[in-house]
Design an enzyme around this catalytic site. Structure first.
Site, PDB file in Angstrom:
ATOM      1  N   ARG A  14       0.834  -1.215   0.000  1.00 20.98           N
ATOM      2  CA  ARG A  14       0.000   0.000   0.000  1.00 20.98           C
ATOM      3  C   ARG A  14       0.864   1.260   0.000  1.00 20.98           C
ATOM      4  O   ARG A  14       0.419   2.320  -0.429  1.00 20.98           O
ATOM      5  CB  ARG A  14      -0.995  -0.026   1.164  1.00 20.98           C
ATOM      6  CG  ARG A  14      -0.375  -0.106   2.532  1.00 20.98           C
ATOM      7  CD  ARG A  14      -1.450  -0.324   3.608  1.00 20.98           C
ATOM      8  NE  ARG A  14      -0.884  -0.829   4.835  1.00 20.98           N
ATOM      9  CZ  ARG A  14      -0.959  -0.200   6.004  1.00 20.98           C
ATOM     10  NH1 ARG A  14      -1.566   0.947   6.121  1.00 20.98           N
ATOM     11  NH2 ARG A  14      -0.412  -0.733   7.079  1.00 20.98           N
ATOM     12  N   SER A  41      -4.374   5.335   6.390  1.00 19.14           N
ATOM     13  CA  SER A  41      -4.315   3.861   6.408  1.00 19.14           C
ATOM     14  C   SER A  41      -4.064   3.303   5.016  1.00 19.14           C
ATOM     15  O   SER A  41      -3.427   2.271   4.864  1.00 19.14           O
ATOM     16  CB  SER A  41      -5.640   3.262   6.889  1.00 19.14           C
ATOM     17  OG  SER A  41      -5.793   3.427   8.252  1.00 19.14           O
ATOM     18  N   GLU A  62     -18.748   5.291   0.832  1.00 19.63           N
ATOM     19  CA  GLU A  62     -18.053   4.642  -0.291  1.00 19.63           C
ATOM     20  C   GLU A  62     -18.875   4.657  -1.578  1.00 19.63           C
ATOM     21  O   GLU A  62     -18.315   4.737  -2.671  1.00 19.63           O
ATOM     22  CB  GLU A  62     -17.694   3.200   0.084  1.00 19.63           C
ATOM     23  CG  GLU A  62     -16.659   3.086   1.201  1.00 19.63           C
ATOM     24  CD  GLU A  62     -17.251   3.268   2.596  1.00 19.63           C
ATOM     25  OE1 GLU A  62     -18.493   3.349   2.732  1.00 19.63           O
ATOM     26  OE2 GLU A  62     -16.466   3.345   3.559  1.00 19.63           O
ATOM     27  N   PHE A  87     -14.453  -2.455   1.404  1.00 19.41           N
ATOM     28  CA  PHE A  87     -15.398  -1.340   1.270  1.00 19.41           C
ATOM     29  C   PHE A  87     -15.305  -0.648  -0.095  1.00 19.41           C
ATOM     30  O   PHE A  87     -16.276  -0.053  -0.556  1.00 19.41           O
ATOM     31  CB  PHE A  87     -15.183  -0.331   2.399  1.00 19.41           C
ATOM     32  CG  PHE A  87     -15.138  -0.973   3.761  1.00 19.41           C
ATOM     33  CD1 PHE A  87     -16.051  -1.964   4.100  1.00 19.41           C
ATOM     34  CD2 PHE A  87     -14.171  -0.625   4.687  1.00 19.41           C
ATOM     35  CE1 PHE A  87     -16.003  -2.586   5.342  1.00 19.41           C
ATOM     36  CE2 PHE A  87     -14.121  -1.238   5.931  1.00 19.41           C
ATOM     37  CZ  PHE A  87     -15.033  -2.218   6.267  1.00 19.41           C
ATOM     38  N   HIS A 113      -5.630  -3.411   2.185  1.00 25.43           N
ATOM     39  CA  HIS A 113      -6.045  -4.408   3.166  1.00 25.43           C
ATOM     40  C   HIS A 113      -6.771  -5.585   2.504  1.00 25.43           C
ATOM     41  O   HIS A 113      -7.800  -6.047   2.987  1.00 25.43           O
ATOM     42  CB  HIS A 113      -6.936  -3.779   4.239  1.00 25.43           C
ATOM     43  CG  HIS A 113      -6.222  -2.758   5.089  1.00 25.43           C
ATOM     44  ND1 HIS A 113      -5.408  -1.792   4.564  1.00 25.43           N
ATOM     45  CD2 HIS A 113      -6.226  -2.550   6.424  1.00 25.43           C
ATOM     46  CE1 HIS A 113      -4.916  -1.042   5.533  1.00 25.43           C
ATOM     47  NE2 HIS A 113      -5.396  -1.477   6.665  1.00 25.43           N
ATOM     48  N   ASP A 121      -8.042  -7.184  12.857  1.00 26.80           N
ATOM     49  CA  ASP A 121      -9.359  -6.572  12.636  1.00 26.80           C
ATOM     50  C   ASP A 121     -10.427  -7.615  12.316  1.00 26.80           C
ATOM     51  O   ASP A 121     -11.624  -7.361  12.483  1.00 26.80           O
ATOM     52  CB  ASP A 121      -9.298  -5.539  11.499  1.00 26.80           C
ATOM     53  CG  ASP A 121      -8.850  -4.169  11.999  1.00 26.80           C
ATOM     54  OD1 ASP A 121      -8.899  -3.951  13.228  1.00 26.80           O
ATOM     55  OD2 ASP A 121      -8.453  -3.335  11.174  1.00 26.80           O
ATOM     56  N   ARG A 171      -2.076  -5.113   3.723  1.00 27.15           N
ATOM     57  CA  ARG A 171      -1.823  -4.228   4.864  1.00 27.15           C
ATOM     58  C   ARG A 171      -0.388  -4.361   5.361  1.00 27.15           C
ATOM     59  O   ARG A 171       0.268  -3.375   5.679  1.00 27.15           O
ATOM     60  CB  ARG A 171      -2.782  -4.582   6.004  1.00 27.15           C
ATOM     61  CG  ARG A 171      -2.584  -3.723   7.241  1.00 27.15           C
ATOM     62  CD  ARG A 171      -3.626  -4.057   8.312  1.00 27.15           C
ATOM     63  NE  ARG A 171      -3.494  -3.185   9.467  1.00 27.15           N
ATOM     64  CZ  ARG A 171      -2.647  -3.393  10.463  1.00 27.15           C
ATOM     65  NH1 ARG A 171      -1.849  -4.449  10.452  1.00 27.15           N
ATOM     66  NH2 ARG A 171      -2.602  -2.552  11.475  1.00 27.15           N
TER      67      ARG A 171
END
Lengths: 319, 287
Positions: A14, A41, A62, A87, A113, A121, A171
């Site tokens: 990322r 993030s 979103e 998302f 992610h 998570d 991630r």
């Protein structure tokens, strides 16, 4: 080689995405970036701070982000929108289907992610279905880079691929297999290791696991070809057919549900052209859970030893 | 600058032609939506023939205004206006909803000149309009963006994400017209899922709100004029309309949301609109 594989630099895919956005922004005024609250993030913050006038914060919305990006594309912008993969795709699938894909809008969708390695998570944030969903849509292109540099290169390339593109990032920091000078050839898989007994086709973080597995199998006298299939759609049919003809057995490895993902895409090519046996290393039709990334990869059967076992299974079926 | 710049009288005449097109193409197609297109006709005609800065001979002209029909199912009014403006021949209207027609049941950007985005799934158009408006602000381009929304559509939560966005970014280059005909497929909007008090809702999201009789051309023109001059926030015109407006047996009836008139019903409707099916279909086929 195995020793070398353990000494690779660890970097986040990322971050490759985030750094590419800044490079793109420097040279092309048309680049705009959208985020839905989790800006740092997903590493869109680098761009947001450098080019605040071309950064669009949409808040936690979103569906709106996907379609605002569509509108931006209609006035000549090249929008990248980004949030967690679960998302940026599932949450706004209808917007992607109608406004983006049916219209062939020039929107770049980024899923940070991706995969089980998201870790603690848990299931809600571990995107495991996006490859299947995105590749089912006409006009969509799907890219899953294997490391930092490939993520950077793929992001740079996606800006100039006409129409919708989905990019998947992870991630965690993962071993860096490519370097700054490694080209990214959209739509062309990369043979990282040649071999004639079995071909392991992998994407994302599983490319590293595939290389480790090939090393282990090599010591046992099994000669593995390893292919980094970073572009899942359009798929590199010729490379897969050649691997099937020359190796006669295929293992696919991905951090995604077994149904509809990269392995399914490879199987579609095989059954139509060279129906050789295939084994799947993937998430077996279940949701993720909390845990540390590496222990999750182990618990879900996504480590190099799982690829080794799959290779041995497929070799028993090979004619 | 609008290439037609029609007067109120000319707009009323054009709106009558559009209603005749709508009935005729629906009779020919034997499927499609009738009620909504007829309730949108007056304010949509005013937009195309007086306010929208567009060049029908050059649909992708870079400096054009954008209009989005977020209610994709009102293609009959949308296509009629595009054809009447000259984006494509009138005879194409007689191919509506048929195999290989450029006029799909719901609009498709890649098929039809003048269609800015594919739509048909509700609750997406305003977000796209927001993107165009925001992009134009980034470029400091003076273009205007219009979005036509339905009242039933406002039951989609995604609409309100866009309403919030436009208010937050003060998109005063963006205008919405809500076709408030108070009918949806299942019945009356207040009974299905009430969206009232509608003006208060838009106010609360920091929009400039106007409410008009959506069939009164003088009120329509006054509202557009105010929308175009208002600065600092986006404007919504809540247009109180009648589903099926112009055809006595369709007015106010939910059943006309999603069905076409039969040939007999079409003849009756066209008589009320001062023509016949033969006369009007001949006009379209010759155009």
């Amino acid at each position: 080689m195995l020793k070398e594989l353990t000494r690779l630099e660890m970097k986040k895919t990322r971050e490759g995405f985030g750094h590419a956005l800044v490079d793109l922004g420097e040279k092309d005024e048309r680049i705009v970036v959208l985020a839905a609250d989790v800006t740092d993030s997903v590493n869109a913050g680098f761009f947001a701070r450098r080019f605040p006038e071309r950064f669009v914060q949409v808040g936690i919305a979103e569906q709106n982000m996907a379609t605002v990006a569509t509108g931006l594309s209609l006035v000549g912008k090249i929008p990248f929108y980004s949030t967690y993969g679960a998302f940026s795709t599932c949450r706004c699938m209808d917007q992607i289907r109608i406004s983006i894909c049916y219209s062939n809008a020039n929107v770049k969708i980024c899923g940070a992610h991706g995969g089980i390695s998201v870790g603690p998570d848990g299931a809600t944030h571990q995107a495991l279905e996006e490859i299947a969903m995105m590749r089912s849509l006409p006009n969509m292109k799907v890219i899953v880079p294997c490391d930092y540099w490939q993520s950077k290169r793929a992001t740079m390339a996606a800006a100039y691929i006409d129409g919708p593109v989905f990019l998947r990032f992870g991630r965690e920091a993962v071993p860096t297999l490519t370097d700054e000078s490694t080209p990214f050839d959209f739509g062309k898989g990369v043979v990282l290791r040649d071999g004639g007994d079995v071909a392991i086709i992998a994407c994302g973080v599983m490319v590293y696991e595939a290389l480790v597995a090939a090393e282990v199998l090599g010591k046992q006298g099994i000669d593995c070809r390893v292919i980094n299939l970073h572009t899942i759609k359009p798929i590199d049919r010729d490379l897969i057919i050649r691997a099937a003809r020359e190796c006669g057995a295929i293992v696919t490895a991905e951090e995604h549900q077994v149904y509809g993902g990269m392995g399914s895409a490879v199987a579609e090519v095989l059954v139509s052209h060279v129906p050789v046996p295939q084994e799947f290393v993937a998430v077996m039709d279940r949701f993720g859970q909390s845990g540390q990334p590496d222990e999750l990869l182990r618990a879900f059967g996504l480590k190099s030893e799982d690829i080794v076992a799959a290779a041995k299974r497929v070799l028993k079926r090979k004619k | 600058m609008n290439p037609f710049n029609y007067s109120a009288e000319q707009l009323q005449a054009a709106a009558l032609d559009v209603r005749r097109d709508i009935i005729t193409m629906l009779v020919e197609a034997k499927s499609g939506h009738t009620g909504g297109p007829l309730s949108c006709t007056d304010f949509a005609t005013a937009l195309s023939f007086r306010y929208l800065n567009h060049k029908p001979s050059e649909p992708h002209w870079a400096d054009r205004d954008f209009v989005f029909y977020s209610i994709g199912h009102v293609t009959p009014v949308n296509y009629s206006l595009l054809a009447e403006c000259g984006y494509f021949p009138l005879k194409d209207l007689m191919t509506f909803r048929k195999l290989n027609s450029r006029l799909q049941g719901h609009p498709h950007r890649l098929d039809t000149p003048g269609i800015e985005i594919s739509s048909g799934s509700l609750g997406q158009g305003l977000s796209i309009a927001c993107g165009v408006a925001k992009g134009s602000k980034i470029d400091k381009h003076p273009r205007r963006v219009f979005c036509i929304m339905g009242d039933g559509e406002l039951q989609e939560g995604s609409c309100w994400e866009a309403v919030m966005f436009a208010g937050h970014y003060h998109l005063d280059n963006l205008g919405v017209i809500v076709d408030y005909n108070k009918r949806q497929i299942d019945g009356e909007v207040p009974k299905i899922m009430d969206i009232a008090p509608l003006a208060d809702k838009w106010h609360a999201f920091n929009w400039h709100v106007l409410e008009i009789d959506g069939h009164d051309m003088q009120q329509i023109l006054a509202a557009y004029d105010e929308m175009l001059h208002h600065q600092g926030s986006p404007t919504v015109i809540i247009a109180h309309t009648t589903m099926g407006r112009g055809v006595s047996f369709m007015e106010g009836k939910s059943e006309w949301h999603g069905k076409p008139p039969t040939m007999e019903q079409g003849e009756q409707a066209l008589r009320e609109l001062g023509t016949t099916y033969d006369e009007w279909s001949s006009r379209l086929l010759a155009g």
